[in-house]
Design a protein around this motif. Structure first.
Motif, mmCIF file in Angstrom:
data_model
loop_
_atom_site.group_PDB
_atom_site.id
_atom_site.type_symbol
_atom_site.label_atom_id
_atom_site.label_comp_id
_atom_site.label_asym_id
_atom_site.label_seq_id
_atom_site.Cartn_x
_atom_site.Cartn_y
_atom_site.Cartn_z
ATOM 1 N N VAL A 225 65.689 8.540 59.039
ATOM 2 C CA VAL A 225 64.687 7.908 58.462
ATOM 3 C C VAL A 225 64.820 7.661 56.870
ATOM 4 O O VAL A 225 65.526 8.236 56.235
ATOM 5 C CB VAL A 225 63.129 8.578 58.452
ATOM 6 C CG1 VAL A 225 62.957 8.788 60.001
ATOM 7 C CG2 VAL A 225 63.383 9.912 57.714
ATOM 8 N N ASP A 226 64.047 6.857 56.343
ATOM 9 C CA ASP A 226 63.978 6.415 55.041
ATOM 10 C C ASP A 226 63.193 7.067 54.200
ATOM 11 O O ASP A 226 61.759 7.161 54.314
ATOM 12 C CB ASP A 226 63.807 4.744 54.676
ATOM 13 C CG ASP A 226 63.655 4.431 53.121
ATOM 14 O OD1 ASP A 226 64.545 5.365 52.601
ATOM 15 O OD2 ASP A 226 63.461 3.184 52.757
ATOM 16 N N TRP A 227 63.581 8.256 53.305
ATOM 17 C CA TRP A 227 62.813 9.263 52.654
ATOM 18 C C TRP A 227 63.362 9.283 51.312
ATOM 19 O O TRP A 227 64.380 10.171 51.338
ATOM 20 C CB TRP A 227 62.566 10.469 53.656
ATOM 21 C CG TRP A 227 61.670 11.427 53.018
ATOM 22 C CD1 TRP A 227 60.912 11.267 52.007
ATOM 23 C CD2 TRP A 227 61.249 12.616 53.586
ATOM 24 N NE1 TRP A 227 59.818 12.275 51.828
ATOM 25 C CE2 TRP A 227 60.087 13.119 52.817
ATOM 26 C CE3 TRP A 227 61.799 13.319 54.746
ATOM 27 C CZ2 TRP A 227 59.826 14.317 53.100
ATOM 28 C CZ3 TRP A 227 61.272 14.625 54.882
ATOM 29 C CH2 TRP A 227 60.181 15.089 54.093
ATOM 30 N N PRO A 228 62.951 8.890 50.243
ATOM 31 C CA PRO A 228 63.544 9.324 48.901
ATOM 32 C C PRO A 228 63.512 10.394 48.690
ATOM 33 O O PRO A 228 64.517 10.750 47.931
ATOM 34 C CB PRO A 228 62.648 8.414 47.871
ATOM 35 C CG PRO A 228 62.041 7.155 48.838
ATOM 36 C CD PRO A 228 61.940 7.743 50.036
ATOM 37 N N ALA A 229 62.684 11.221 48.883
ATOM 38 C CA ALA A 229 62.719 12.846 48.494
ATOM 39 C C ALA A 229 64.003 13.490 49.125
ATOM 40 O O ALA A 229 64.344 14.192 48.823
ATOM 41 C CB ALA A 229 61.326 13.306 48.963
ATOM 42 N N PHE A 230 64.079 13.174 50.451
ATOM 43 C CA PHE A 230 65.297 13.603 51.108
ATOM 44 C C PHE A 230 66.622 13.187 50.702
ATOM 45 O O PHE A 230 67.363 14.071 50.821
ATOM 46 C CB PHE A 230 65.165 13.191 52.796
ATOM 47 C CG PHE A 230 65.908 13.966 53.651
ATOM 48 C CD1 PHE A 230 65.487 14.856 54.515
ATOM 49 C CD2 PHE A 230 67.363 13.749 53.714
ATOM 50 C CE1 PHE A 230 66.093 15.727 55.326
ATOM 51 C CE2 PHE A 230 68.334 14.402 54.664
ATOM 52 C CZ PHE A 230 67.720 15.222 55.617
#
Length: 637
Positions: A225-230
């Protein structure tokens, strides 16, 4: 084989370091090349010359006209193969050389490990590095790694007696023997084994290092998934993936320690399956995954001395009995706190490397000196909402991207099990929904994992847990039936526990406005059954949060422990534990966990002073309606 041309005519070889070949005892005429130089031993003398042996099967004549010196039986000399005659006779001439490079010639076709499955029944030659030496009740087994994989090589001296005692782990060797099918894999039945040195060894090592570096590189994948924090942790995960792949290729075992809860299982099981597949792809020995990887659940959210002592003892026994290298310890969903450091210090005595992937609030200054790699969202200004299960699913995909379809639902199970409120949770749930899982299904899987793990105690559960999580499982219908059964039993047992416990919950309002609930789980809840004290406290807490809608703290305590849960109160449990350790004389306080979820231990006679001091600190904490909670609770305290 390829070899340089000799000078012949009994002449001395000019400077430049010719190659003189030393034939293995099993070599035949097929291993020779006209014009090459060989070591020979005189086996007979006649008026017209001497007969020489190059191996057990290779003999020939050095005519008197081609001899430089005078020889007796047993003398050694260097000869050049002049001709292989149509009738099979060999003619040699003596060559005098002062400085030369010696190369050993093994009998058979040069092969790489990856091609051995197509060479069963044939005599083969493999050059590589010894990564393990195992003495069985019969033969000695040398695990040899070349540029394409690892193969067991068996040689029998006598029952239980170590063959080639001069050969050690990490030696560069050339082995020759027949490739045979053994227990679903390929094994070389050795005719000869020789240790390479000098330029030969350096050349093999250079090829091995280049191949290992390439094979250790993780797969180039995109996050699920697209997750900047990750994405802040992506490079850290790639480094760990590289280290794990390299560790497997070097023949070092991995002991995987994980917290025995839903998130810990969502972290460890995908990684276990990925590593087992990677091992199977590079080792011809079908039992290699079993010997190189162990998944070991830990009840506490840190590395207990009991666990590290067991791990160290097994590692030392395996080194002594099976010739294994000492392992890497891989900590999942635990390992980031100061409480882990005594265990790490114990491992440091034996230079055992430690890698941690975790999402508990860390003590970097305490643990970093002992770790090879440390992946934790807090190190990138993120927090526990990025669960260890989410991290390890991506790590597993970097090791074996073909596993992706089996893992798409797992991050959602991990997040729901730990009640992550990360902004990517809806995307993870949608991803699982595309695989046919409702949110209720995902919650049931998490509950079934908790329930099964409780009864498994210290056992990993292997196939049962894999079936419950539906990773690398070939029967979706069985998975659904097992999950339904376990989740239903878990729900029943939770209700029975709460029926007994809820009437004994004590309530008070703290100065900061938060509700504080206390429950003596030792005397007012069923013992030695499901749910354990940690989960019992969590279930009580969740009911009170639902009832009040206000900030809530819940303490479940026994004679010498307390489990802590909080919603809407800005706690820092690791800091509180540190302060209590210093402030309560004789309390024997220890513990930790997440900022708002954790556990503490103390001596039983100091329970009331410790809990009273803890409540005072909680009453001073700030209220934060948006803080939320995590349920990464220790199942056992």
């Amino acid at each position: 084989m390829s070899s340089p041309t000799g000078t012949g005519d009994g002449a001395a070889v000019p400077d430049g370091g010719p190659v003189v070949y030393d034939l293995a005892a099993e070599c035949t005429v097929d291993d020779l090349e006209e014009g090459a130089l060989y070591h020979a031993t005189v086996n007979g003398t006649v008026e017209y010359g001497v007969f020489v042996d190059l191996s057990e099967d290779v003999s020939g004549l050095v005519h008197d006209s081609n001899l430089v010196g005078t020889y007796e039986v047993g003398d050694d000399l260097v000869v050049e193969l002049g001709e292989i005659r149509p009738d099979g006779d060999l003619s040699f001439e003596e060559v005098q050389v002062a400085d030369y490079e010696e190369r050993h010639v093994a009998h058979g076709d040069a092969r790489v490990v990856a091609d051995l499955a197509d060479a069963t029944g044939e005599t083969v030659v493999v050059e590589g590095q010894v990564v393990q030496i195992k003495q069985t009740g019969g033969p000695t087994i040398f695990q040899v790694r070349d540029t394409s994989g690892v193969v067991p090589c068996a040689v029998f001296e006598e029952a239980g007696v170590r063959a080639h005692p001069d050969v050690e782990i990490d030696d560069v060797v050339r082995v020759s023997g027949r490739a045979e099918e053994r227990d679903g894999g390929v094994q070389i039945e050795l005719d000869s084994l020789s240790v390479l040195e000098g330029a030969d060894a350096d050349a093999v090592l250079a090829d091995l290092d280049e191949a290992l570096e390439a094979a250790a590189q993780p797969a180039d994948i995109e996050p699920l998934v697209d997750w900047p924090a990750f994405e802040k942790l992506w490079d850290d995960l790639r480094e760990v993936a590289t280290e794990l792949r390299r560790t497997v290729l070097e023949g070092r075992p991995i002991r995987m320690r994980h917290h025995a809860d839903g998130d810990g299982l969502c972290a460890s099981v995908p990684l276990q399956v990925a590593l087992e597949r990677f091992i199977a792809a590079h080792y011809t020995d079908e039992s290699a995954p079993e010997h190189l990887l162990k998944r070991l659940p830990s009840k506490a959210p840190y590395y207990e001395m009991e666990d590290v002592t067991r791990d160290l003892n097994f590692a030392l026994e395996d080194r002594t009995r099976h010739g294994q290298k000492l392992p890497m310890v891989l900590m999942l969903d635990n390992g980031s706190t100061e409480e882990d450091t005594p265990a790490y210090r114990n491992l440091r005595h034996y230079d055992i490397p430690v890698v941690v992937v975790d999402h508990h609030h860390p003590d970097p200054g305490a643990v970093e000196p002992f770790l090879e790699h440390h992946v934790n969202p807090y190190l990138h200004d993120e927090d526990y909402r990025i669960t260890t299960g989410m991290l390890c699913v991506e790590l597993a995909r970097m090791i074996d991207p073909d596993l992706t379809d089996d893992l798409r639902h797992v991050p959602a199970v991990a997040g729901l099990s730990d009640r992550s409120e990360g902004e990517a949770m809806p995307d993870y749930v949608d991803l699982a929904r595309e695989q046919g899982y409702t949110e209720g299904d995902l919650r049931d899987i998490g509950e079934a994992l908790d329930y099964a793990t409780h009864w498994l105690r210290y056992s990993s559960g292997e196939q049962l847990i894999t079936d419950v999580l539906n990773v690398d499982c070939d029967d979706r219908e069985r998975h659904a039936e097992v999950v339904e059964f376990l989740a239903t039993r878990a729900e029943r047992d939770v209700e029975d526990q709460l029926d007994a416990a809820m009437s004994h919950v004590e309530h008070e309002r703290l100065d900061n406005g938060a509700h504080l609930y206390r429950i003596d789980v030792e005397n007012h809840a069923h013992r030695f059954t499901y749910p354990a004290p940690g989960k019992t406290t969590g279930e009580v807490h969740d009911r009170k949060v639902a009832e009040t809608g206000d900030p809530v703290i819940t303490i479940g305590y026994g004679p010498d422990f307390a489990v802590l849960r909080s919603d809407g109160v800005r706690l820092d449990i690791p800091r509180m534990v540190t302060e209590l350790t210093e402030e309560v004389d004789g309390g024997g306080v220890s513990g930790g966990g997440h900022l708002v979820v954790g556990s503490i231990k103390f001596v039983s006679g100091m329970r009331d002073p410790v809990i009273d001091a803890l409540v005072e600190k909680m009453a001073d904490a700030e209220i934060d309606e948006d803080l939320g909670s995590s349920t990464a609770l220790p199942e056992e305290v």
